[in-house]
Design a protein around this motif. Structure first.
Motif, PDB file in Angstrom:
ATOM      1  N   LEU A 203       9.902   6.057  65.591  1.00 57.84           N
ATOM      2  CA  LEU A 203      10.313   5.347  66.798  1.00 57.84           C
ATOM      3  C   LEU A 203      11.549   4.488  66.594  1.00 57.84           C
ATOM      4  O   LEU A 203      12.472   4.509  67.415  1.00 57.84           O
ATOM      5  N   LEU A 204      11.597   3.741  65.487  1.00 60.52           N
ATOM      6  CA  LEU A 204      12.631   2.732  65.299  1.00 60.52           C
ATOM      7  C   LEU A 204      13.666   3.076  64.237  1.00 60.52           C
ATOM      8  O   LEU A 204      14.751   2.480  64.235  1.00 60.52           O
ATOM      9  N   GLY A 205      13.343   4.004  63.335  1.00 60.34           N
ATOM     10  CA  GLY A 205      14.175   4.210  62.157  1.00 60.34           C
ATOM     11  C   GLY A 205      13.596   3.418  61.003  1.00 60.34           C
ATOM     12  O   GLY A 205      12.943   2.379  61.191  1.00 60.34           O
ATOM     13  N   ARG A 206      13.812   3.899  59.765  1.00 55.57           N
ATOM     14  CA  ARG A 206      13.136   3.306  58.607  1.00 55.57           C
ATOM     15  C   ARG A 206      13.485   1.836  58.401  1.00 55.57           C
ATOM     16  O   ARG A 206      12.603   0.981  58.289  1.00 55.57           O
ATOM     17  N   THR A 207      14.762   1.502  58.351  1.00 55.46           N
ATOM     18  CA  THR A 207      15.120   0.118  58.034  1.00 55.46           C
ATOM     19  C   THR A 207      14.671  -0.825  59.133  1.00 55.46           C
ATOM     20  O   THR A 207      14.147  -1.912  58.862  1.00 55.46           O
ATOM     21  N   ARG A 208      14.850  -0.423  60.384  1.00 53.97           N
ATOM     22  CA  ARG A 208      14.448  -1.294  61.491  1.00 53.97           C
ATOM     23  C   ARG A 208      12.930  -1.489  61.495  1.00 53.97           C
ATOM     24  O   ARG A 208      12.438  -2.588  61.757  1.00 53.97           O
ATOM     25  N   ALA A 209      12.171  -0.434  61.184  1.00 54.71           N
ATOM     26  CA  ALA A 209      10.711  -0.571  61.093  1.00 54.71           C
ATOM     27  C   ALA A 209      10.333  -1.507  59.951  1.00 54.71           C
ATOM     28  O   ALA A 209       9.425  -2.340  60.084  1.00 54.71           O
ATOM     29  N   ASP A 210      11.029  -1.393  58.818  1.00 53.25           N
ATOM     30  CA  ASP A 210      10.739  -2.265  57.680  1.00 53.25           C
ATOM     31  C   ASP A 210      11.059  -3.724  58.006  1.00 53.25           C
ATOM     32  O   ASP A 210      10.329  -4.635  57.604  1.00 53.25           O
ATOM     33  N   VAL A 211      12.154  -3.957  58.728  1.00 50.66           N
ATOM     34  CA  VAL A 211      12.504  -5.324  59.128  1.00 50.66           C
ATOM     35  C   VAL A 211      11.408  -5.899  60.012  1.00 50.66           C
ATOM     36  O   VAL A 211      10.945  -7.027  59.807  1.00 50.66           O
ATOM     37  N   LEU A 212      10.968  -5.127  61.010  1.00 48.74           N
ATOM     38  CA  LEU A 212       9.923  -5.618  61.913  1.00 48.74           C
ATOM     39  C   LEU A 212       8.643  -5.921  61.144  1.00 48.74           C
ATOM     40  O   LEU A 212       8.016  -6.968  61.332  1.00 48.74           O
ATOM     41  N   ARG A 213       8.237  -5.030  60.264  1.00 46.84           N
ATOM     42  CA  ARG A 213       7.005  -5.253  59.498  1.00 46.84           C
ATOM     43  C   ARG A 213       7.132  -6.464  58.577  1.00 46.84           C
ATOM     44  O   ARG A 213       6.157  -7.178  58.347  1.00 46.84           O
ATOM     45  N   ALA A 214       8.313  -6.710  58.058  1.00 46.30           N
ATOM     46  CA  ALA A 214       8.509  -7.830  57.129  1.00 46.30           C
ATOM     47  C   ALA A 214       8.402  -9.176  57.816  1.00 46.30           C
ATOM     48  O   ALA A 214       8.266 -10.202  57.150  1.00 46.30           O
ATOM     49  N   THR A 215       8.452  -9.205  59.142  1.00 48.02           N
ATOM     50  CA  THR A 215       8.362 -10.473  59.876  1.00 48.02           C
ATOM     51  C   THR A 215       6.945 -10.812  60.293  1.00 48.02           C
ATOM     52  O   THR A 215       6.729 -11.801  60.991  1.00 48.02           O
ATOM     53  N   THR A 217       4.386 -12.232  59.163  1.00 52.83           N
ATOM     54  CA  THR A 217       3.917 -13.605  58.952  1.00 52.83           C
ATOM     55  C   THR A 217       5.034 -14.617  59.151  1.00 52.83           C
ATOM     56  O   THR A 217       4.865 -15.787  58.829  1.00 52.83           O
ATOM     57  N   GLY A 218       6.180 -14.172  59.677  1.00 54.50           N
ATOM     58  CA  GLY A 218       7.327 -15.048  59.840  1.00 54.50           C
ATOM     59  C   GLY A 218       8.164 -15.065  58.581  1.00 54.50           C
ATOM     60  O   GLY A 218       7.632 -15.245  57.482  1.00 54.50           O
ATOM     61  N   ALA A 219       9.460 -14.848  58.706  1.00 53.76           N
ATOM     62  CA  ALA A 219      10.317 -14.796  57.517  1.00 53.76           C
ATOM     63  C   ALA A 219      11.761 -15.045  57.907  1.00 53.76           C
ATOM     64  O   ALA A 219      12.185 -14.736  59.025  1.00 53.76           O
ATOM     65  N   GLY A 220      12.525 -15.605  56.986  1.00 54.51           N
ATOM     66  CA  GLY A 220      13.943 -15.823  57.188  1.00 54.51           C
ATOM     67  C   GLY A 220      14.730 -14.564  56.893  1.00 54.51           C
ATOM     68  O   GLY A 220      14.228 -13.625  56.267  1.00 54.51           O
ATOM     69  N   THR A 221      15.997 -14.561  57.300  1.00 52.75           N
ATOM     70  CA  THR A 221      16.846 -13.387  57.115  1.00 52.75           C
ATOM     71  C   THR A 221      16.980 -13.019  55.647  1.00 52.75           C
ATOM     72  O   THR A 221      16.820 -11.851  55.263  1.00 52.75           O
ATOM     73  N   GLY A 222      17.276 -14.000  54.801  1.00 51.22           N
ATOM     74  CA  GLY A 222      17.432 -13.716  53.376  1.00 51.22           C
ATOM     75  C   GLY A 222      16.153 -13.243  52.726  1.00 51.22           C
ATOM     76  O   GLY A 222      16.172 -12.362  51.864  1.00 51.22           O
ATOM     77  N   GLU A 223      15.034 -13.805  53.145  1.00 50.10           N
ATOM     78  CA  GLU A 223      13.740 -13.403  52.599  1.00 50.10           C
ATOM     79  C   GLU A 223      13.439 -11.943  52.938  1.00 50.10           C
ATOM     80  O   GLU A 223      12.983 -11.173  52.090  1.00 50.10           O
ATOM     81  N   ILE A 224      13.708 -11.556  54.182  1.00 50.90           N
ATOM     82  CA  ILE A 224      13.495 -10.165  54.590  1.00 50.90           C
ATOM     83  C   ILE A 224      14.402  -9.247  53.789  1.00 50.90           C
ATOM     84  O   ILE A 224      13.978  -8.179  53.323  1.00 50.90           O
ATOM     85  N   ALA A 225      15.657  -9.650  53.618  1.00 51.97           N
ATOM     86  CA  ALA A 225      16.609  -8.828  52.869  1.00 51.97           C
ATOM     87  C   ALA A 225      16.118  -8.577  51.454  1.00 51.97           C
ATOM     88  O   ALA A 225      16.183  -7.452  50.938  1.00 51.97           O
ATOM     89  N   ARG A 226      15.587  -9.610  50.797  1.00 50.31           N
ATOM     90  CA  ARG A 226      15.090  -9.449  49.431  1.00 50.31           C
ATOM     91  C   ARG A 226      13.845  -8.577  49.400  1.00 50.31           C
ATOM     92  O   ARG A 226      13.659  -7.784  48.487  1.00 50.31           O
TER      93      ARG A 226
END
Length: 292
Positions: A203-215, A217-226
């Motif tokens: 539905l979203l593409g791999r990276t976009r799905a991973d970004v959504l899942r990484a949030t 519990t709530g996360a900052g931009t740098g934390e998601i990137a790592r």
């Protein structure tokens, strides 16, 4: 087999989180274990001749240790950098895990999102029942496949759940850390998404799905990137698209920006929503084929 006994206080102190550096320790065991999947076999064949000379002694010593150094189980997203031990581990990781690191972390991010989603939507027992076949809820206790046979009374300390790709059997430790920690295996290998469709990725593409899942519990931009192994700029770009689609909420407090899923975004990453997501992905694919 390990059997974990929970009090009401323990059930209220169950958390799930990632410890990315745990894969470095787990991969050391995988170097000598019989391959449990095509991925493990290919990775070991690739990694063994690439161990840097500067890391060989440290790798040999660490593989002989009975348990993981507690520092590996911290919430930090990177290995510590000081001292010869950590310098050698960085060299080992870069040489032997660099090619698969991003996919390993993405797989773990998906696991954290799935279990956290079960915890939020259905409660702690549903989360404990979503850890896979090697970790099971048995009516009044949690049991995990393990060489040792023991009953573990958590005694109000709670339990931390950590996913692992390279450890394909559950691991448990309570030494040198604040909360007893159980690692649970994540799939057969990070390459399983190549053969088993992930509807959210469709539905979203791999990276976009991973970004959504990484949030989740709530996360900052740098934390998601790592966590998922991409640049902060890439996370910001995908977060903007997710926010415009109504799937992500972004809040700024001072200089800090934190992302969290909206109710709609949470529904997409919560167990039980996979069928609707899959149906939506299939509908979009059908419509796209019809307009091609």
């Amino acid at each position: 087999m390990l059997r974990f006994r929970f009090s009401m206080a323990d059930l209220g102190r169950v958390v799930v989180s990632d410890a990315p550096a745990i894969e470095v320790a787990a991969s050391l065991d995988a170097l000598g274990d019989a391959p449990r999947s095509v991925f493990m076999e290919r990775w070991r064949t690739h990694a063994l001749p690439r161990i840097p000379p500067s890391a060989r002694r440290v790798v040999s010593v660490l593989r002989a240790l009975p348990r993981t150094p507690p520092e590996i189980l911290t919430d930090g997203c990177a290995l510590p950098t000081e001292g010869p031990l950590w310098t050698a581990l960085h060299a080992y990781r870069d040489a032997c895990l660099g090619d698969v690191w991003q996919r390993v972390q993405a797989e773990k991010t998906r696991a954290v999102a799935t279990v956290t989603g079960a915890l939020i939507a259905h409660g702690v027992l549903a989360a404990l029942g979503s850890l896979g076949p090697s970790v099971r809820w048995r009516g009044d206790h949690l049991e995990a496949d393990h060489p040792k046979d023991a009953d573990i009374d958590l005694a109000g300390r709670g339990l931390r759940l950590v996913p692992s790709v390279f450890w394909q059997t559950p691991q448990y430790t309570e030494h040198g850390i604040d909360r007893p920690t159980l690692t649970f295996p994540v799939g057969a290998a990070p390459g399983r998404a190549d053969t088993v469709a992930d509807p959210l990725v469709t539905l979203l593409g791999r990276t976009r799905a991973d970004v959504l899942r990484a949030t989740v519990t709530g996360a900052g931009t740098g934390e998601i990137a790592r966590r998922i192994g991409v640049s902060a700029a890439s996370v910001s770009e995908h977060a903007t698209a997710l926010r415009q689609a109504g799937l992500l909420h972004t809040a700024r407090t001072g200089r800090e920006v934190r992302h969290s899923p909206t109710p709609l975004g949470r529904r997409l990453i919560t167990p039980g929503s996979i069928a609707p997501v899959s149906a939506l992905a299939e509908k979009l694919a059908t419509e796209a084929a019809g307009t091609a």
